[in-house]
Design a protein around this motif. Structure first.
Motif, PDB file in Angstrom:
ATOM      1  N   PHE A  12      11.880  -0.990  -0.190  1.00 49.76           N
ATOM      2  CA  PHE A  12      11.944  -0.595   1.125  1.00 49.76           C
ATOM      3  C   PHE A  12      12.297   0.835   1.428  1.00 49.76           C
ATOM      4  CE2 PHE A  12      10.860  -4.292   3.912  1.00 49.76           C
ATOM      5  CZ  PHE A  12      10.821  -5.249   2.819  1.00 49.76           C
ATOM      6  N   LEU A 216      -3.492   6.907   0.466  1.00 47.26           N
ATOM      7  CA  LEU A 216      -2.572   5.898   1.161  1.00 47.26           C
ATOM      8  C   LEU A 216      -3.577   5.067   2.093  1.00 47.26           C
ATOM      9  CD1 LEU A 216       0.619   7.763   2.572  1.00 47.26           C
ATOM     10  CD2 LEU A 216       0.567   6.175   0.710  1.00 47.26           C
ATOM     11  N   TYR A 217      -4.388   5.859   3.007  1.00 41.74           N
ATOM     12  CA  TYR A 217      -5.157   5.166   4.055  1.00 41.74           C
ATOM     13  C   TYR A 217      -6.498   4.892   3.817  1.00 41.74           C
ATOM     14  CZ  TYR A 217      -0.439   5.941   6.300  1.00 41.74           C
ATOM     15  OH  TYR A 217       0.716   6.066   6.951  1.00 41.74           O
ATOM     16  N   ASN A 218      -7.121   5.733   2.796  1.00 43.22           N
ATOM     17  CA  ASN A 218      -8.413   5.727   2.448  1.00 43.22           C
ATOM     18  C   ASN A 218      -9.005   6.768   3.726  1.00 43.22           C
ATOM     19  OD1 ASN A 218      -9.224   4.135   0.122  1.00 43.22           O
ATOM     20  ND2 ASN A 218      -8.822   2.413   1.554  1.00 43.22           N
ATOM     21  N   GLN A 258      10.518   0.531   8.286  1.00 40.86           N
ATOM     22  CA  GLN A 258      10.554  -0.368   7.099  1.00 40.86           C
ATOM     23  C   GLN A 258      11.587  -1.464   7.158  1.00 40.86           C
ATOM     24  OE1 GLN A 258       8.466  -0.655   4.375  1.00 40.86           O
ATOM     25  NE2 GLN A 258       7.153   0.938   5.544  1.00 40.86           N
ATOM     26  N   VAL A 261      11.226  -4.544  10.009  1.00 47.10           N
ATOM     27  CA  VAL A 261      10.461  -5.888   9.796  1.00 47.10           C
ATOM     28  C   VAL A 261      11.431  -7.029   9.094  1.00 47.10           C
ATOM     29  CG1 VAL A 261       8.449  -4.506   9.270  1.00 47.10           C
ATOM     30  CG2 VAL A 261       9.811  -5.268   7.288  1.00 47.10           C
ATOM     31  N   THR A 266       6.820  -8.712  11.506  1.00 42.67           N
ATOM     32  CA  THR A 266       6.092  -7.349  10.934  1.00 42.67           C
ATOM     33  C   THR A 266       5.222  -6.795  11.737  1.00 42.67           C
ATOM     34  OG1 THR A 266       6.144  -9.073   8.804  1.00 42.67           O
ATOM     35  CG2 THR A 266       5.471  -6.676   8.613  1.00 42.67           C
ATOM     36  N   LYS A 269       6.111  -3.642  13.345  1.00 50.59           N
ATOM     37  CA  LYS A 269       6.466  -2.578  12.573  1.00 50.59           C
ATOM     38  C   LYS A 269       5.980  -1.122  13.221  1.00 50.59           C
ATOM     39  CE  LYS A 269       4.007  -1.963   8.973  1.00 50.59           C
ATOM     40  NZ  LYS A 269       3.360  -0.428   8.924  1.00 50.59           N
TER      41      LYS A 269
ATOM     42  N   ASP B 217      -4.325  -1.656  10.429  1.00 50.56           N
ATOM     43  CA  ASP B 217      -3.112  -1.288   9.965  1.00 50.56           C
ATOM     44  C   ASP B 217      -3.456  -0.849   8.418  1.00 50.56           C
ATOM     45  OD1 ASP B 217      -0.563  -1.200   8.898  1.00 50.56           O
ATOM     46  OD2 ASP B 217       0.166  -2.861   9.942  1.00 50.56           O
ATOM     47  N   ALA B 218      -3.395   0.165   7.873  1.00 50.95           N
ATOM     48  CA  ALA B 218      -3.378   0.760   6.783  1.00 50.95           C
ATOM     49  C   ALA B 218      -2.317   0.755   5.655  1.00 50.95           C
ATOM     50  CB  ALA B 218      -3.826   2.178   6.763  1.00 50.95           C
ATOM     51  N   ASP B 219      -1.225   0.037   6.041  1.00 55.87           N
ATOM     52  CA  ASP B 219      -0.090   0.045   5.252  1.00 55.87           C
ATOM     53  C   ASP B 219       0.528  -1.466   5.243  1.00 55.87           C
ATOM     54  OD1 ASP B 219       2.154   0.216   3.631  1.00 55.87           O
ATOM     55  OD2 ASP B 219       3.264   1.353   4.960  1.00 55.87           O
ATOM     56  N   SER B 221       2.554  -2.854   2.839  1.00 55.45           N
ATOM     57  CA  SER B 221       3.374  -3.133   1.841  1.00 55.45           C
ATOM     58  C   SER B 221       4.741  -4.001   2.295  1.00 55.45           C
ATOM     59  CB  SER B 221       3.637  -1.655   1.211  1.00 55.45           C
ATOM     60  OG  SER B 221       4.326  -0.746   2.423  1.00 55.45           O
ATOM     61  N   ALA B 222       5.196  -3.445   3.620  1.00 55.95           N
ATOM     62  CA  ALA B 222       6.247  -4.398   3.944  1.00 55.95           C
ATOM     63  C   ALA B 222       5.721  -5.786   4.161  1.00 55.95           C
ATOM     64  CB  ALA B 222       6.498  -3.830   5.343  1.00 55.95           C
ATOM     65  N   TYR B 223       4.651  -6.110   4.607  1.00 57.04           N
ATOM     66  CA  TYR B 223       4.089  -7.525   4.565  1.00 57.04           C
ATOM     67  C   TYR B 223       4.191  -8.415   3.333  1.00 57.04           C
ATOM     68  CZ  TYR B 223       2.204  -6.144   9.224  1.00 57.04           C
ATOM     69  OH  TYR B 223       2.063  -5.630  10.380  1.00 57.04           O
ATOM     70  N   ALA B 245      -8.254  -3.628   2.551  1.00 57.01           N
ATOM     71  CA  ALA B 245      -8.194  -2.556   1.421  1.00 57.01           C
ATOM     72  C   ALA B 245      -6.776  -2.493   1.443  1.00 57.01           C
ATOM     73  CB  ALA B 245      -8.888  -1.504   1.687  1.00 57.01           C
ATOM     74  N   LYS B 249      -4.152  -3.199  -1.898  1.00 54.16           N
ATOM     75  CA  LYS B 249      -3.413  -1.914  -2.635  1.00 54.16           C
ATOM     76  C   LYS B 249      -1.907  -2.467  -2.705  1.00 54.16           C
ATOM     77  CE  LYS B 249      -2.500   2.859  -1.905  1.00 54.16           C
ATOM     78  NZ  LYS B 249      -1.245   2.846  -1.262  1.00 54.16           N
TER      79      LYS B 249
END
Lengths: 294, 387
Positions: A12, A216-218, A258, A261, A266, A269, B217-219, B221-223, B245, B249
């Motif tokens: 985290f 990271l996001y495409n 971070q 959550v 979540t 966030k 949502d593009a991230d 990781s926390a989930y 995606a 990832k």
């Protein structure tokens, strides 16, 4: 409580710091234009997206250039784009009687850039294969290549900007312009040229953010919608107009969202950044580091 | 000899011209207008592009044969497209505009939530609407004008939930220790699917953990970290392209490369798989209306899921017009309602009383970023739906 016992807290922290540096870069870009023109550039999300598309869509995928060459060409192209936008839009807008009109102008500019991107590169999101996508594992903690580059590049950018503003003639001229345009002009500084240069730097920085966000996001037209807003929050929390404040605000928001959550569902966030910004606007509107303009 | 050749050639020429004249005698009436409301701009424009491509392909095929032949003559098909930007409010305007411009059927919108929002408008305008929305709430509207050439989430979830349990049981001998992570979008698509997942796992005595993310949502990781901490060891997800995606990832980066994962049809879409690296989703499963390895139509097996779906929607409406011998909206609706056993690219149409036309779907596994069909489930024959 069992969920806390099983959590990898270090993961985290790593993710929060990396995302925080992204927000910090965005806040830095806001700060550059704000200091130069007195305007908040609401088109900067589109600038970032344009940079990502130029890099991934044109230089890497279409022209198949090596990543390093593609990065350099993107930064140059974005700087040139910045000069164009400054000349056609930002310089005329800053002279408007009401700043609200100017703000709306940048919002409309954002929409135009976004649709031009969609028309030119198409609506389908894509990834830049092989670019900063690997990761290393230390115990149960994952360090992705993109996170490491984001942190490293962000530090270099902020330190570089400080050196530029303090030790170069052009940088000092920019500070003069940001503090008092009339006095700067009387001192012989070409205000318009100085603003053009600042916006060019800002646009190049947007290009850099776009490049760093691609793994990271495409790459899509909405790739940094959330990050762009959170970057604004980072600027406010850190102290609008302060480059060090941008870093502090960015990392604080990255970490809070971070760890948030763990205590909230979540799905909330993305709300954390905005809640923190409102708290700061109410209790400490100057931010953590009160700005002294550059 | 030369004279004979000349006579024969002349006869052939005259015959050929005769055939041409017969061709030219086709009587054409007013064009039949199909209206598509879809995101052409904005974040969801990729799906809109696929929808347009699917419809244009089917319409071009029909028009190449002269259009649709009705008792009053031939009618070419004309497609009108309006940009709703994936927005429910704007969608109401685009549908009204398309109908005012003569559309006898509306294709789209892209999302379930938008379809639900159009309920009253469609009842008022009295025009058939056909799309790929999957929410289980749509049949509950009991709107006789809304149709879907697609399995809905209620049926998809039965298949996905069963696949997770089957895969886990095959590995561990029973469902003991199985805890399924339900990771869904927080919009209509995700929440309605999640409700069905929960009901299915509760019914089968399987523990689950649920979490919801924003549509784009593009991230995630926390989930993923929270789900790991909660003891999740198998996953189901109903989400959208960018988030799909991001989930892949985040799971790969968290070292979850050997887990059982099943997803809604979004995973089989070409543009979604193009956002991923092969190792992120190797062995993941999904339900899919259409996949690269699909050979049911015997054609080039490359079209995208949305393209195949809108190609199928168009086929349904064209067939309905032919059967009704009319392109009056009410006649089209009645013809659709009586459609049983009509083959389209994504399966066989069996009209139920409200909304659903299709009760079969394939299960695909991802191999080197290519969805490969590993089985098909016909809800009509296996579960008694539809027929």
């Amino acid at each position: 409580m069992s969920i806390f016992a099983n959590l990898n807290i270090l993961q985290f922290v790593v993710t929060g710091v990396a995302m925080g540096f992204i927000y910090a870069l965005v806040a830095t870009e806001y700060t550059l234009i704000f200091n130069a023109t007195g305007l908040v550039n609401f088109a900067h999300e589109s600038f970032i997206v344009l940079g990502a598309y130029l890099f991934g869509g044109t230089f890497v995928r279409a022209l198949e250039l090596p990543f390093l060459v593609a990065i350099l060409l993107t930064l140059v192209a974005m700087a040139a784009f910045g000069v164009m936008v400054s000349t056609i839009v930002l310089n005329p807008l800053r002279n408007l009687q009401f700043i609200t009109y100017a703000m709306f102008g940048t919002m409309m500019l954002s929409r135009i850039i976004s649709e031009v991107v969609r028309l030119n590169w198409g609506p389908i999101p894509f990834s830049v294969k092989g670019f900063l996508r690997s990761s290393i594992r230390i115990g149960s903690t994952v360090l992705t290549q993109s996170y490491l580059y984001i942190i490293g590049v962000s530090i270099v950018v902020v330190v570089g900007l400080q050196l530029f503003f303090r030790h170069t003639k052009a940088g000092k001229a920019m500070i003069c312009v940001s503090q008092n345009k009339t006095a700067a002009a009387l001192m012989g500084i070409n205000v318009t040229k100085s603003i053009n240069m600042t916006v060019a730097m800002s646009a190049a920085l947007c290009g850099l953010i776009g490049i760093l966000c691609a793994p990271l996001y495409n790459v899509s037209t909405g790739m940094v919608s959330a990050a762009a807003l959170k970057g604004f929050c980072a600027g406010v929390v850190g102290g609008f107009g302060s480059y060090y404040g941008a870093i502090v605000g960015g990392i604080l928001i990255g970490l809070l969202e971070q760890f948030g959550v763990l205590f909230f569902p979540t799905v909330y966030k993305d709300v954390v950044a905005f809640a923190v910004m409102i708290v700061f606007l109410l209790l400490r509107p100057g931010g953590i580091i009160r700005a002294k303009k550059a | 000899m030369k004279k004979l050749t000349a006579i024969l050639l002349s006869l052939v020429l005259i015959l050929a011209m005769g055939v041409g004249l017969v061709e030219e005698q086709k009587v054409y009436g007013e064009p039949i207008v199909f209206g598509l409301t879809t995101p052409v701009t904005g974040a969801q424009a990729a799906g809109g592009l696929q929808a347009q491509n699917g419809m244009k392909l089917r319409i071009a095929e029909e028009n190449a044969n002269g259009g649709i032949q009705l008792s009053d003559g031939w009618h070419m098909i004309e497609l009108k497209v309006e940009d709703d930007q994936g927005d429910s409010t704007l969608c109401d305007t685009t549908v009204r505009k398309l109908v005012s411009e003569g559309a006898c059927a509306i294709f789209g919108p892209y999302f379930s939530g938008m379809t639900l929002a159009l309920d009253a408008t469609i009842r008022e305008l009295q025009v058939p609407l056909i799309n790929s929305a999957t929410s289980i709430k749509i049949p509950a509207l009991e709107n006789p004008w809304i149709w879907r050439t697609r399995c809905d989430d209620g049926l998809n979830v039965l298949i996905l939930g069963k696949a997770v349990i089957d895969d886990y049981t095959a590995l561990h001998g029973s469902t003991e220790g199985l805890k399924v992570g339900i990771v869904c979008a927080n919009d209509e698509t995700g929440t309605s699917a999640a409700a069905s997942y929960k009901a299915y796992f509760e019914k089968n005595g399987v523990a689950y953990y649920e979490d919801y993310h924003n549509k784009d949502d593009a991230d995630l990781s926390a989930y993923v970290q929270k789900a790991i901490a909660a003891g999740v060891n198998a996953w189901v997800s109903s989400t959208h392209d960018i988030a799909a995606a991001a989930l892949a990832k985040a799971m790969y980066e968290a070292g979850l490369t050997d887990q059982i994962v099943y997803m809604n049809p979004i995973l089989a879409q070409t543009e979604v798989l193009n956002l991923m690296e092969p190792e992120w989703v190797e062995g993941w499963g999904c339900v899919s209306d259409y996949a690269a390895s699909d050979t049911r139509d015997g054609k080039d097996p490359t079209p995208d899921v949305q393209g195949a779906l809108y190609y199928s929607h168009t086929s349904v409406i064209i067939e309905a017009i032919k059967r009704a011998d009319s392109f009056e909206p009410a006649a089209i609706r009645d013809a659709i309602a009586q459609m049983n056993g009509f083959e389209v690219v994504v399966g066989t149409v069996y009209a139920s009383e409200y909304t659903n036309l299709l009760y079969e779907i394939s299960i695909a596994k991802i191999r080197d970023l290519v969805p490969t069909i590993v089985g098909s489930v016909s809800m009509a024959s296996d579960y008694g739906f539809g027929e």
